[in-house]
Design a protein around this motif. Structure first.
Motif, mmCIF file in Angstrom:
data_model
loop_
_atom_site.group_PDB
_atom_site.id
_atom_site.type_symbol
_atom_site.label_atom_id
_atom_site.label_comp_id
_atom_site.label_asym_id
_atom_site.label_seq_id
_atom_site.Cartn_x
_atom_site.Cartn_y
_atom_site.Cartn_z
ATOM 1 N N SER A 113 5.390 7.890 -13.565
ATOM 2 C CA SER A 113 6.386 8.473 -13.027
ATOM 3 C C SER A 113 7.586 6.774 -11.680
ATOM 4 O O SER A 113 7.764 7.753 -11.154
ATOM 5 N N GLN A 114 6.731 6.338 -11.535
ATOM 6 C CA GLN A 114 7.231 4.762 -10.703
ATOM 7 C C GLN A 114 7.476 5.255 -9.502
ATOM 8 O O GLN A 114 8.178 5.135 -9.296
ATOM 9 N N ASP A 115 6.576 6.154 -9.107
ATOM 10 C CA ASP A 115 5.949 6.532 -7.327
ATOM 11 C C ASP A 115 5.446 5.183 -6.509
ATOM 12 O O ASP A 115 4.416 5.817 -6.594
ATOM 13 N N ARG A 116 5.819 4.699 -6.314
ATOM 14 C CA ARG A 116 5.329 3.329 -5.722
ATOM 15 C C ARG A 116 5.099 3.768 -4.392
ATOM 16 O O ARG A 116 4.256 3.227 -4.042
ATOM 17 N N PRO A 117 5.947 4.037 -3.716
ATOM 18 C CA PRO A 117 5.353 4.592 -2.127
ATOM 19 C C PRO A 117 3.990 5.170 -2.561
ATOM 20 O O PRO A 117 3.415 4.739 -1.169
ATOM 21 N N ARG A 118 3.627 6.235 -3.025
ATOM 22 C CA ARG A 118 2.214 6.562 -3.074
ATOM 23 C C ARG A 118 1.770 6.077 -3.917
ATOM 24 O O ARG A 118 -0.007 5.987 -3.209
ATOM 25 N N ALA A 119 1.720 4.866 -4.611
ATOM 26 C CA ALA A 119 1.099 3.797 -4.630
ATOM 27 C C ALA A 119 0.525 3.155 -3.688
ATOM 28 O O ALA A 119 -0.324 3.360 -3.607
#
Length: 131
Positions: free
Chosen positions: A77-83
């Protein structure tokens, strides 16, 4: 480049049962043909090897299997902030573990020094762990 399960496992320096375990946990796909209802041969590609290596590396960094599954979903999902938040949280846990290990090392160093002072009386190392 099609690989068998044993070639995939060897490429990631794991056992075949580790690959099967990750498949049961949903971390790796099980590429057996299921449309015929028969047990077929598994064939894996470079992406499967990349994913397996990621799972092993993430586990080595201390991520749980549930966290690894979440990281894989975040990648899709390209959720970099959560990663990033997960990585920061893992770093904090690692820092705490390092601090705990350093304190244990200092205590053991002190006890070993006290033990080396003589053979009279109870061993300070054993006494410390009995307390």
């Amino acid at each position: 480049m099609a690989m068998t399960i044993s070639e995939l496992a060897k490429g990631a320096a794991v056992g075949v049962e580790t690959v099967r375990f990750y498949q049961r946990k949903g971390l790796l796909d099980d590429p057996r043909p299921s449309h015929s209802g028969r047990q077929g041969r598994r064939h894996y590609g470079a992406e499967d090897l990349r994913r397996l290596r990621f799972v092993r590396s993430a586990q080595s960094a201390g991520f749980t299997l549930a966290e690894i599954a979440e990281l894989l979903a975040l990648d899709a999902s390209q959720d970099r902030p959560r990663a990033r938040a997960m990585a920061r949280s893992r770093l904090e846990a690692i820092d705490q573990e390092i601090a705990r290990l350093e304190a244990a090392r200092q205590s053991l160093r002190k006890l070993a020094g006290e033990c080396a002072k003589g053979d009279a009386g109870p061993c300070p190392i054993i006494a410390a762990f009995e307390a």
